[in-house]
Design an enzyme around this catalytic site. Structure first.
Site, PDB file in Angstrom:
ATOM      1  N   GLN A 257       0.855  -1.181   0.000  1.00  0.00           N
ATOM      2  CA  GLN A 257       0.000   0.000   0.000  1.00  0.00           C
ATOM      3  C   GLN A 257       0.895   1.237   0.000  1.00  0.00           C
ATOM      4  O   GLN A 257       1.723   1.418   0.888  1.00  0.00           O
ATOM      5  CB  GLN A 257      -0.904  -0.003   1.231  1.00  0.00           C
ATOM      6  CG  GLN A 257      -1.947   1.096   1.238  1.00  0.00           C
ATOM      7  CD  GLN A 257      -2.692   1.156   2.545  1.00  0.00           C
ATOM      8  OE1 GLN A 257      -2.116   1.530   3.556  1.00  0.00           O
ATOM      9  NE2 GLN A 257      -3.965   0.787   2.544  1.00  0.00           N
TER      10      GLN A 257
ATOM     11  N   TYR B 187      -4.677  11.864   3.445  1.00  0.00           N
ATOM     12  CA  TYR B 187      -3.319  12.020   2.927  1.00  0.00           C
ATOM     13  C   TYR B 187      -3.362  12.733   1.572  1.00  0.00           C
ATOM     14  O   TYR B 187      -4.397  13.213   1.146  1.00  0.00           O
ATOM     15  CB  TYR B 187      -2.622  10.662   2.895  1.00  0.00           C
ATOM     16  CG  TYR B 187      -2.583  10.061   4.276  1.00  0.00           C
ATOM     17  CD1 TYR B 187      -2.071  10.786   5.354  1.00  0.00           C
ATOM     18  CD2 TYR B 187      -3.121   8.799   4.532  1.00  0.00           C
ATOM     19  CE1 TYR B 187      -2.082  10.255   6.632  1.00  0.00           C
ATOM     20  CE2 TYR B 187      -3.135   8.274   5.815  1.00  0.00           C
ATOM     21  CZ  TYR B 187      -2.621   9.006   6.865  1.00  0.00           C
ATOM     22  OH  TYR B 187      -2.639   8.491   8.125  1.00  0.00           O
TER      23      TYR B 187
ATOM     24  N   ARG C 127      -7.687   2.812  -2.582  1.00  0.00           N
ATOM     25  CA  ARG C 127      -8.390   3.017  -1.306  1.00  0.00           C
ATOM     26  C   ARG C 127      -8.935   4.435  -1.240  1.00  0.00           C
ATOM     27  O   ARG C 127      -8.265   5.396  -1.619  1.00  0.00           O
ATOM     28  CB  ARG C 127      -7.435   2.766  -0.139  1.00  0.00           C
ATOM     29  CG  ARG C 127      -8.049   3.045   1.233  1.00  0.00           C
ATOM     30  CD  ARG C 127      -7.148   2.501   2.316  1.00  0.00           C
ATOM     31  NE  ARG C 127      -7.559   2.952   3.633  1.00  0.00           N
ATOM     32  CZ  ARG C 127      -7.430   2.233   4.742  1.00  0.00           C
ATOM     33  NH1 ARG C 127      -6.903   1.030   4.674  1.00  0.00           N
ATOM     34  NH2 ARG C 127      -7.798   2.715   5.906  1.00  0.00           N
TER      35      ARG C 127
ATOM     36  N   ARG D  53      -7.381  -3.309  13.132  1.00  0.00           N
ATOM     37  CA  ARG D  53      -7.165  -3.392  14.585  1.00  0.00           C
ATOM     38  C   ARG D  53      -7.458  -4.783  15.136  1.00  0.00           C
ATOM     39  O   ARG D  53      -6.847  -5.216  16.115  1.00  0.00           O
ATOM     40  CB  ARG D  53      -8.024  -2.335  15.288  1.00  0.00           C
ATOM     41  CG  ARG D  53      -7.514  -0.912  15.112  1.00  0.00           C
ATOM     42  CD  ARG D  53      -8.474   0.101  15.725  1.00  0.00           C
ATOM     43  NE  ARG D  53      -9.731   0.145  14.990  1.00  0.00           N
ATOM     44  CZ  ARG D  53     -10.874   0.626  15.474  1.00  0.00           C
ATOM     45  NH1 ARG D  53     -10.916   1.090  16.715  1.00  0.00           N
ATOM     46  NH2 ARG D  53     -11.961   0.645  14.741  1.00  0.00           N
TER      47      ARG D  53
END
Length: 352
Positions: A67, A138, A190, A283
């Site tokens: 990624q 980002y 993404r 997570r």
């Protein structure tokens, strides 16, 4: 393009240049200047380590996806080192304690090429694909958002112009893949389905769908929705989930991958059966590194759902990740369930 429905994908989050950062984990990065275990793909000097990483990830039959992203205004490390932090526009953000400089046209062109160079290194290192990270505030998202992109040139203004940078990155990555990658090399994109800050809207899901409608024209293998509010979340005043809304614009060859609030076998099954073709567990795998293995072996009921002082050793968090998630603010990341129980163990040794 290849069929993804039967694959186990292992994601790595990597930098494409010195303004980027990444950590060895599934999909969810952790960052602060000085924190260890930050990985990069911005130099050929990284190739040896990248090859070893790809080999380790693939040894049991997994597909390893790199990624790649540019942090833009979030590149705190550059500020700490006395370097310019760059973004689409020079805006004074209340949440930043450093100035941001507007990218020049030449720098934008160079960054687009950097995404291609990172892709070439991923190919050379033996990875099975790359995921372009256009989510989570980002640089790619910064260009797409009308709150952070105030440019009046070809890279900003109208929706079409704000789509130009994301699409240029996708085009460059695909060009490199078509030229250098082996058959079946995977590519995904993404995106955060909306950027909402109270009443302020960077873009809504309709804008995001417009972008993805253009992205998939480059024949990507999957679209990855970053769903901070949960895998089954939906836009305000809408009966359909984000997954359903995006799924309806994808063709049969482009799969939908989602991430968000999957912490056990039940939620994992619901997500993949009712919302998407593939799910990413972030997570959840930090809490229990054997998350997938336990489900495969019929031991889903034994998955650990919360971090605690008693499970720290089992979770095998890297020192940097432990220090990040034991902070009261979780370093700005979604907190680990149970994170409050380990805050008294935070040493602050990497804090700046």
């Amino acid at each position: 393009m290849i069929h993804l429905s039967t694959l186990t994908l292992v994601f790595l989050h990597f930098t494409i240049n010195q303004e980027l950062w990444g950590t060895l984990q599934q999909n969810r990065p952790a960052y602060v200047p000085g924190y260890p275990e930050q990985l990069g793909v911005y130099s050929d000097a990284h190739l040896e380590g990248l090859r070893k990483t790809a080999q380790a990830l693939k040894k049991d039959g997994n597909k390893a996806i790199l990624q790649i992203h540019h942090a833009g205004r979030a590149a705190v490390g550059r500020h700490v080192n006395g370097l310019d932090v760059v973004a689409p526009s020079a805006i004074e953000f209340a949440f930043l304690d450093y100035p941001v400089r507007e990218l020049t046209l030449a720098e934008i062109d160079d960054i687009i090429l950097d995404f291609g160079k990172a892709t070439k290194r991923a190919i050379d290192a033996g990875f099975d694909g790359v995921e372009i990270h256009g989510a989570n505030h980002y640089l790619i998202q910064q260009f797409f958002s009308k709150l952070s992109n105030l440019r009046t040139d070809k890279w900003g203004g109208s929706l079409d112009k704000r789509m130009a940078f994301p699409l240029a990155v996708v085009k460059e990555v695909k060009t490199i893949i078509d030229e250098y990658a082996p058959k079946g090399f995977i590519v995904g994109y993404r995106i955060s389905p909306e950027e909402l800050h109270g009443e302020e809207v960077g873009y809504d899901y309709k804008d995001a769908i417009s972008l993805i409608s253009e992205v998939i024209k480059y024949e990507l293998d999957y679209i990855h929705l970053s769903l901070g509010a949960g895998y089954n979340s939906k836009p305000k005043n809408n009966e359909k989930s984000y997954s359903q809304l995006f799924k309806q614009i994808l063709d049969d060859e482009t799969k939908l991958l989602i991430v968000g609030e999957v912490f056990g076998e039940e939620s994992a099954a619901d997500a993949v059966e009712n919302y998407a073709d593939l799910i990413a567990v972030a997570r959840g795998t930090l809490l229990d590194p054997n998350f997938t293995k336990k489900i495969i072996e019929g031991k889903g009921e034994s998955i650990i759902h919360k971090i605690s002082p008693q499970t720290i050793e089992y979770s095998q968090l890297t020192p940097g990740l432990f220090e990040a998630f034991s902070r009261e603010d979780s370093l700005g990341l979604p907190p680990l369930p149970g994170g409050e129980t380990i805050q008294n163990l935070h040493t602050g040794k990497y804090d700046i």
